[in-house]
Design an enzyme around this catalytic site. Sequence first.
Site, mmCIF file in Angstrom:
data_model
loop_
_atom_site.group_PDB
_atom_site.id
_atom_site.type_symbol
_atom_site.label_atom_id
_atom_site.label_comp_id
_atom_site.label_asym_id
_atom_site.label_seq_id
_atom_site.Cartn_x
_atom_site.Cartn_y
_atom_site.Cartn_z
ATOM 1 N N GLU A 576 0.826 -1.208 0.000
ATOM 2 C CA GLU A 576 0.000 0.000 0.000
ATOM 3 C C GLU A 576 0.859 1.256 0.000
ATOM 4 O O GLU A 576 0.477 2.273 -0.602
ATOM 5 C CB GLU A 576 -0.941 -0.008 1.215
ATOM 6 C CG GLU A 576 -1.941 -1.151 1.237
ATOM 7 C CD GLU A 576 -2.856 -1.141 0.022
ATOM 8 O OE1 GLU A 576 -3.111 -0.058 -0.539
ATOM 9 O OE2 GLU A 576 -3.312 -2.227 -0.384
ATOM 10 N N ASP A 650 -4.703 -5.517 -9.294
ATOM 11 C CA ASP A 650 -3.965 -4.427 -9.946
ATOM 12 C C ASP A 650 -3.591 -4.808 -11.375
ATOM 13 O O ASP A 650 -3.722 -4.000 -12.307
ATOM 14 C CB ASP A 650 -2.705 -4.098 -9.139
ATOM 15 C CG ASP A 650 -3.031 -3.630 -7.731
ATOM 16 O OD1 ASP A 650 -4.134 -3.087 -7.541
ATOM 17 O OD2 ASP A 650 -2.193 -3.812 -6.822
#
EC number: 3.4.24.-
Length: 805
Positions: A576, A650
């Site tokens: 993150e 992603d």
Amino acid sequence: MAHRCLLLWGRGACRPRGMPPMLLPGGRTGSTERLYLRMLYRYATTQAKTSRNSLLTDVIAAYQRLCSRPPKGFEKYFPNGKNGKKTSEPKEVMGEKKEPKPAAAPRPSGGGVGGGGKRGGKKDDSHWWSRFQKGDIPWDDKEFKMYFLWTALFWGGFLFYFLFKSSGREITWKDFANNYLSKGVVDRLEVVNKRFVRVTFTPGKTPVDGQYVWFNIGSVDTFERNLETLQQELGIEGENRVPVVYIAESDGSFLLSMLPTVLIIAFLLYTIRRGPAGIGRTGRGMGGLFSVGETTAKVLKDEIDVKFKDVAGCEEAKLEIMEFVNFLKNPKQYQDLGAKIPKGAILTGPPGTGKTLLAKATAGEANVPFITVSGSEFLEMFVGVGPARVRDLFALARKNAPCILFIDEIDAVGRKRGRGNFGGQSEQENTLNQLLVEMDGFNTTTNVVILAGTNRPDILDPALMRPGRFDRQIFIGPPDIKGRASIFKVHLRPLKLDSTLEKEKLARKLASLTPGFSGADVANVCNEAALIAARHLSDSINQKHFEQAIERVIGGLEKKTQVLQPEEKKTVAYHEAGHAVAGWYLEHADPLLKVSIIPRGKGLGYAQYLPREQYLYTREQLLDRMCMTLGGRVSEEIFFGRITTGAQDDLRKVTQSAYAQIVQFGMNEKVGQISFDLPRQGDMVLEKPYSEATARLIDDEVRILINDAYKRTVALLTEKKADVEKVALLLLEKEVLDKNDMVELLGPRPFAEKSTYEEFVEGTGSLDEDTSLPEGLKDWNREREGSEEPSGEKVTSPVQGAGPA
């Protein structure tokens, strides 16, 4: 009786006390009075004899008068009935006025035996029998309860009688011969239904238990021979022989045997009426198997509470719908200019944007009958039901004209024709053909506006979409930031907010935090905020509750109890942090609002961004977005030297973006300025619109584009490695970081960014949506008496909260 009194009076036996003698002409009395009384006596005697002889005549006359009254419910078939023409009217006597009869009190619609209404007439839908025919058991109806009670008492008494009645005592032929016939206690024998014999005892010689006895017989002939032989053996001769009586009795057992059959038939009838064709009916016709061809549409009149003030974020679409209603209410306004009234409009757009809600608001404020039906209700398990229901639907619409007909999810019946010749496809095509004919065929429907809603306009048949059927296609897309602010204002009305919050400012702030949200998402956010506040027993809803609700809608449920191993938690933190730092230093990346390593939904981490209200993207902007998305995978590789499965989502997003740039947007030099439609998820692709060589070239260019973005991200995060580590360590410590924490760690973002509502709407002319109405739509849902409207009259727009007059 009068004659008898007159006779007695004439004989002098009935003269009342104090009564003066009868006055005669001339005032004379005496002998003349006696002569007059004798004449009166003679006349009364004659009349009395005549009346005694005509008693039968009087009875017949009374019977005729009784029969002259028509039976209740059949008055209209009799000439003197209350509904028929009277042959003789009683004439008014001169000097005598008829007193007006008091008006009969109106009967209540549901009172009286019979459920209200005349016998033989059509019962209304509230009658218990009509409700029972539709499969609804009316326990709330007093008349039905009475019938049910009496029926239950009848069958209960019937069963009680058969279960507890005395059945006598069965004996054998030998017992009858030795214990009864030989002892002389038998008075007679009754052969019942030629099946058994009931023994009747001589009076005074009944058995102690008081029960009668009986025995079975094989046949009557055999019984008679055996009885004859037995009586000869016992020496019973002549008049002493026992008489035999043959009787036939009905014990009612056949009713008991019929009960299972009756119950099965009743169950089958109830099942048929509550079957696929009987559920959800609107009370038109019998219902059940015999009315599958009738439409299931509902006619709404003053039954919808949704108004146009409850619909926001689609002002242009509201104006279009208002104009359609104005077509029906004031057609002269358009016909004077030679314009034709449009036949209909189709509402398209993504799910949750307010298509059906707009139709509900139209039904709530149109002041004309609103007929609604779903596209799937035309198709049933029976062949030919679809076209029949379409015909019945438009017949209903013509009967209620002027009216609005709304077909929701019309793609269920309006799909393109010619895709196979299966049974279901053929039935759907027949239904569509009938719909096309009814909308614009020889039997053209007038004063009926057709609205339809769908979120799949690409699969609709072109013949259905052409002008003349659906003249207008109204696209309702996701609301912009002004539209979201208006929608938030609508959904914030019923909520109990904190006293420090202003609804106007709160709506604008929430609108800036929810880019891309549809109207349904906005409603969900407001409801989630109220649920979160109630979960924590708060007296009111504050801003923190709304922020948690937005995170709940975007990222899913927060899983604070999910256990992560220390190594996994560290990997998630650096993943993150890679996203956050990459987006912080890329110019066209979205501004970061919050980053967290608390698991949410399917993900182990969560990053919230604030996308711009943007409709056009350049190649550089798309490339920066790809790099930001790849930041998590790159961070894992830089700090741990390995990669994990956490970047699956992603990579999917990056691949979709790369294919869209090359296949749809024409942003690749080798593939060229071409555009092909990408297959939707779940669609069956039989062939590609390009050759194998082009497909191979596209795959190669997609791979090159993603590799270039990956290398660029590696270079960026290698340069900012220290910043990534700072963010990751603070994440491990606090688990949640907001924008202020990022500014403290990394300094201000090197690029200008917009974050407030005022900054987003800057340059658009106003802070709120334009809800003004054109002059011709000021009274869109009212009929105008004259052709001209007074120019000085000010009418409040329904969009701003005013309902119909």
